[in-house]
Design a protein around this motif. Structure first.
Motif, PDB file in Angstrom:
ATOM      1  N   PRO A 126       0.799  -1.222   0.000  1.00 60.31           N
ATOM      2  CA  PRO A 126       0.000   0.000   0.000  1.00 60.31           C
ATOM      3  C   PRO A 126       0.836   1.279   0.000  1.00 60.31           C
ATOM      4  N   ARG A 127       2.058   1.194   0.490  1.00 61.73           N
ATOM      5  CA  ARG A 127       2.916   2.368   0.547  1.00 61.73           C
ATOM      6  C   ARG A 127       3.708   2.592  -0.740  1.00 61.73           C
ATOM      7  N   VAL A 128       3.832   1.579  -1.592  1.00 59.38           N
ATOM      8  CA  VAL A 128       4.656   1.721  -2.804  1.00 59.38           C
ATOM      9  C   VAL A 128       3.887   1.429  -4.094  1.00 59.38           C
ATOM     10  N   ARG A 129       2.630   1.073  -3.990  1.00 61.61           N
ATOM     11  CA  ARG A 129       1.879   0.606  -5.160  1.00 61.61           C
ATOM     12  C   ARG A 129       1.790   1.651  -6.268  1.00 61.61           C
ATOM     13  N   ALA A 130       1.835   2.928  -5.911  1.00 60.85           N
ATOM     14  CA  ALA A 130       1.729   3.984  -6.921  1.00 60.85           C
ATOM     15  C   ALA A 130       2.957   4.042  -7.825  1.00 60.85           C
ATOM     16  N   GLY A 174      11.827  11.779 -12.295  1.00 59.05           N
ATOM     17  CA  GLY A 174      10.572  11.216 -11.822  1.00 59.05           C
ATOM     18  C   GLY A 174      10.730   9.919 -11.058  1.00 59.05           C
ATOM     19  N   GLY A 175      11.965   9.363 -11.028  1.00 57.79           N
ATOM     20  CA  GLY A 175      12.209   8.129 -10.293  1.00 57.79           C
ATOM     21  C   GLY A 175      12.063   8.328  -8.798  1.00 57.79           C
ATOM     22  N   MET A 176      11.655   7.258  -8.095  1.00 56.40           N
ATOM     23  CA  MET A 176      11.356   7.346  -6.672  1.00 56.40           C
ATOM     24  C   MET A 176      12.132   6.301  -5.880  1.00 56.40           C
ATOM     25  N   ALA A 177      12.277   6.561  -4.577  1.00 57.09           N
ATOM     26  CA  ALA A 177      12.941   5.629  -3.670  1.00 57.09           C
ATOM     27  C   ALA A 177      12.125   5.503  -2.390  1.00 57.09           C
ATOM     28  N   PHE A 178      12.025   4.267  -1.887  1.00 61.78           N
ATOM     29  CA  PHE A 178      11.366   3.979  -0.612  1.00 61.78           C
ATOM     30  C   PHE A 178      12.388   3.282   0.274  1.00 61.78           C
ATOM     31  N   PRO A 229       8.479   1.697  22.989  1.00 58.52           N
ATOM     32  CA  PRO A 229       7.592   2.869  23.017  1.00 58.52           C
ATOM     33  C   PRO A 229       8.030   4.018  22.126  1.00 58.52           C
ATOM     34  N   HIS A 230       9.233   3.915  21.558  1.00 56.68           N
ATOM     35  CA  HIS A 230       9.785   5.048  20.813  1.00 56.68           C
ATOM     36  C   HIS A 230       9.719   4.820  19.301  1.00 56.68           C
ATOM     37  N   LEU A 231       9.614   5.923  18.571  1.00 57.69           N
ATOM     38  CA  LEU A 231       9.503   5.886  17.111  1.00 57.69           C
ATOM     39  C   LEU A 231      10.909   5.786  16.510  1.00 57.69           C
ATOM     40  N   ILE A 232      11.536   4.620  16.650  1.00 54.74           N
ATOM     41  CA  ILE A 232      12.953   4.493  16.296  1.00 54.74           C
ATOM     42  C   ILE A 232      13.199   4.165  14.828  1.00 54.74           C
ATOM     43  N   ASP A 233      12.141   3.951  14.050  1.00 55.50           N
ATOM     44  CA  ASP A 233      12.271   3.638  12.618  1.00 55.50           C
ATOM     45  C   ASP A 233      11.505   4.668  11.797  1.00 55.50           C
ATOM     46  N   ALA A 234      11.839   4.725  10.506  1.00 60.09           N
ATOM     47  CA  ALA A 234      11.112   5.594   9.589  1.00 60.09           C
ATOM     48  C   ALA A 234      11.092   4.996   8.198  1.00 60.09           C
ATOM     49  N   TYR A 235       9.986   5.226   7.507  1.00 58.81           N
ATOM     50  CA  TYR A 235       9.879   4.977   6.077  1.00 58.81           C
ATOM     51  C   TYR A 235       9.936   6.338   5.400  1.00 58.81           C
ATOM     52  N   THR A 236      10.841   6.501   4.431  1.00 52.74           N
ATOM     53  CA  THR A 236      10.905   7.755   3.687  1.00 52.74           C
ATOM     54  C   THR A 236      10.768   7.476   2.194  1.00 52.74           C
ATOM     55  N   LEU A 237       9.832   8.171   1.570  1.00 50.44           N
ATOM     56  CA  LEU A 237       9.591   8.085   0.131  1.00 50.44           C
ATOM     57  C   LEU A 237      10.014   9.400  -0.492  1.00 50.44           C
TER      58      LEU A 237
END
Length: 251
Positions: free
Chosen positions: A40-44, A143-147, A205-213
Motif C-alpha cells: 500500500p505504501r509503494v503501489r503507486a 521522476g524516479g522514486m525511492a522507498f 515505546p519510541h519511534l525508532i524507525d522511519a519509512y521515507t519516500l
C-alpha cells in the motif's frame, strides 16, 4: 555503531536458514507484511522498468518486487547475500553487485525508476544514508522514486544504554546517529524531494524507525507529508489477527 565492518561481519556469517522470514513473524509472515504494510505504501510506483534493491539479504522482498519490474539490480555488502540471490533468481533481467556498503558507482546514471530497501538500512549510520541518497540523485531517472526504511533512533538515544560493547537489546542495532530529520536534509541537499516520511515504533515505546519516500520530482506544495504513526503496530496486529481468523485459527 554499527559500523560497515560490523555489518559485513554480522551478515556474512548470519544464519540465513530462514531466509529473512524470521523478521516477518510479528506481521504474520512475508505475504501479509507485503500485502498489508509495504505494497500500500509503494503501489503507486510499481510496476517499474528498472528496480534497484539495496541490501536485499537473501532476496525475501525481491520475490515480490521481481514480477513488478522488467529489470532488477541488487546491491549488498555481503557476498554471501548476493550469491544466494543470484542462485535464487538467476541472471535473466537481473544484475548483482557486491559493494562496500555505501557505493553505487556501478549503477549507471539515470537508470533506476524505483529504489527499495526494507529491514536492512535501519542498521546504517547517517554517513551511509547520506552517501546513498546523494548517489540516488544521480542514478534515479527523472521522476524516479525511492522507498527506504531507515533508523530514527537518534532523537531517543538517551533512552538506551549505549555504554557497553553490546547494543541495548531494545535498540534493535539501529544506526545510532541517524534520524528522520537528517534524512529529510539529505534528500533536500541532493536536490530531490521528499513526498512522505512516516515514523514508526519498533519493539518499544519510541519511534525508532522511519519509512521515507522521495525522488527526482518537483517540490510539492506544502512540503513533505511528515508524520508520526504510533498506531503502526496495533494496526499490523489487527491485520494479522483478521487473516488468522479467516484462515480458520480460532480465538
Amino acid at each position: 555503531m554499527p559500523t560497515l565492518e560490523e555489518n559485513l561481519s554480522y551478515w556474512q556469517t548470519y544464519n540465513w536458514s530462514d531466509g529473512g522470514e524470521e523478521w516477518t513473524r510479528g506481521f504474520g509472515g512475508p505475504d501479509l507484511l507485503w500485502s498489508g504494510v509495504v505494497y500500500p505504501r509503494v503501489r503507486a510506483y510499481l510496476p517499474a522498468e528498472h528496480v534497484l534493491e539495496l541490501a536485499p539479504g537473501h532476496g525475501l522482498w525481491t520475490e515480490f518486487l521481481r514480477p513488478k519490474a522488467k529489470r532488477m539490480t541488487l546491491v549488498d555488502l555481503a557476498p554471501v547475500c548476493i550469491e544466494a540471490c543470484q542462485k535464487r533468481y538467476g541472471d535473466e533481467g537481473m544484475t548483482y553487485h557486491v559493494n562496500d556498503g555505501r557505493d553505487l558507482s556501478m549503477v549507471p546514471d539515470e537508470s533506476i525508476d524505483f529504489c527499495f530497501s526494507l529491514h536492512s538500512l535501519v542498521h546504517a549510520e547517517a554517513d551511509v544514508m547520506e552517501a546513498y541518497v546523494r548517489q540516488l540523485a544521480r542514478v534515479l531517472t527523472p521522476g524516479g522514486m525511492a522507498f527506504l526504511h531507515h533508523s530514527n533512533i537518534e532523537p531517543y538515544i538517551e533512552h538506551f544504554d549505549t555504554s557497553g560493547p553490546q547494543p541495548d537489546r531494545n535498540e534493535h542495532w539501529r544506526g545510532r546517529d541517524m534520524s528522520g530529520e537528517k534524512m529529510l536534509g539529505f534528500v533536500e541537499e541532493a536536490g530531490m524531494t521528499t513526498l512522505v516520511q512516516e515514523r514508526i515504533k519498533w519493539g518499544g515505546p519510541h519511534l525508532i524507525d522511519a519509512y521515507t519516500l522521495f525522488g527526482r520530482m518537483p517540490s510539492i506544495e506544502g512540503g513533505a507529508n511528515v508524520f508520526d504513526n504510533p498506531e503502526f503496530w496495533p494496526r499490523v496486529g489487527q491485520t494479522k489477527v483478521t487473516a488468522e481468523v479467516y484462515a480458520g485459527v480460532r480465538r
